[in-house]
Scaffold this active site. Structure first.
Site, PDB file in Angstrom:
ATOM      1  N   CYS A  20       0.839  -1.195   0.000  1.00 20.91           N
ATOM      2  CA  CYS A  20       0.000   0.000   0.000  1.00 20.91           C
ATOM      3  C   CYS A  20       0.876   1.247   0.000  1.00 20.91           C
ATOM      4  O   CYS A  20       1.328   1.688   1.059  1.00 20.91           O
ATOM      5  CB  CYS A  20      -0.931  -0.007   1.210  1.00 20.91           C
ATOM      6  SG  CYS A  20      -2.021   1.439   1.265  1.00 20.91           S
ATOM      7  N   CYS A  53      -0.556   4.014   2.157  1.00 23.58           N
ATOM      8  CA  CYS A  53      -0.429   3.755   3.592  1.00 23.58           C
ATOM      9  C   CYS A  53       1.014   3.872   4.075  1.00 23.58           C
ATOM     10  O   CYS A  53       1.281   4.414   5.144  1.00 23.58           O
ATOM     11  CB  CYS A  53      -0.913   2.345   3.932  1.00 23.58           C
ATOM     12  SG  CYS A  53      -2.564   1.978   3.376  1.00 23.58           S
ATOM     13  N   ASP A  54       1.931   3.319   3.300  1.00 23.46           N
ATOM     14  CA  ASP A  54       3.305   3.151   3.777  1.00 23.46           C
ATOM     15  C   ASP A  54       4.325   4.068   3.123  1.00 23.46           C
ATOM     16  O   ASP A  54       5.502   4.033   3.481  1.00 23.46           O
ATOM     17  CB  ASP A  54       3.740   1.699   3.570  1.00 23.46           C
ATOM     18  CG  ASP A  54       2.869   0.729   4.354  1.00 23.46           C
ATOM     19  OD1 ASP A  54       2.254   1.164   5.347  1.00 23.46           O
ATOM     20  OD2 ASP A  54       2.801  -0.449   3.978  1.00 23.46           O
TER      21      ASP A  54
END
Length: 167
Positions: A151, A154-155
């Site tokens: 992701c 996300c990351d």
């Protein structure tokens, strides 16, 4: 009631569709959030967990980008919290997969190809699943807990000012 009558009653119930006011498909953050709101609106939601109860967050260690957790939280604990909150408002959480749908005239769905549901409302929150390349080096980094992400949104924060490869 005799065992024959019990079996016949069970078959009758299984052969007629179960009427569900609000069906939620998926048990990640969006599924449980929908369940909380639907339950508080007295819609008596039934939530089917699907293939991965708790969704991808069950495989996530640190969640720092979700509101309400100022110190962060690990994914599995967050999903336990969300499920408990949904159950507190009487969400009926069930195991099983929705394997077939017919939305032509009514909202009909089947659980595990056998149990038929007839629904007034269906919320589909099935999320996504991580797709990896299957490389040995990829597995090594996944097993060690860092270096590979499924992701970017996300990351991406963790890889700031570093060289990265995106597939």
């Amino acid at each position: 009631m005799s065992s024959d009558k019990k079996e016949k009653e069970k078959q009758r119930i299984m052969s007629s569709p179960e009427l569900v006011n609000c069906l939620i498909i998926g048990s990640g953050p969006s599924g449980f959030t929908a369940a909380i709101y639907a339950a508080r609106a007295d819609m008596k939601p039934v939530l089917y967990q699907g293939a991965q109860p708790g969704g991808q967050l069950m495989e996530t260690t640190d969640v720092d980008n979700f509101p309400g957790y100022p110190d962060g939280i690990n994914g599995p604990q967050m999903m336990i919290d969300l499920e408990n909150q949904a159950k507190r408002f009487d969400t009926d959480v069930r195991s099983g997969w929705i394997t077939k749908v017919d939305f032509n005239n009514q909202l009909k769905l089947w659980v595990n190809d056998e149990h038929e549901l007839e629904c007034k409302t269906v919320i589909i929150s099935t999320g996504a699943s991580a797709k990896y390349l299957g490389l040995e080096s990829e597995k090594k980094y996944l097993d060690s807990g860092g270096g590979v992400s499924a992701c970017a949104v996300c990351d991406g924060f963790f890889y700031k000012n570093q060289e990265v490869v995106i597939v």
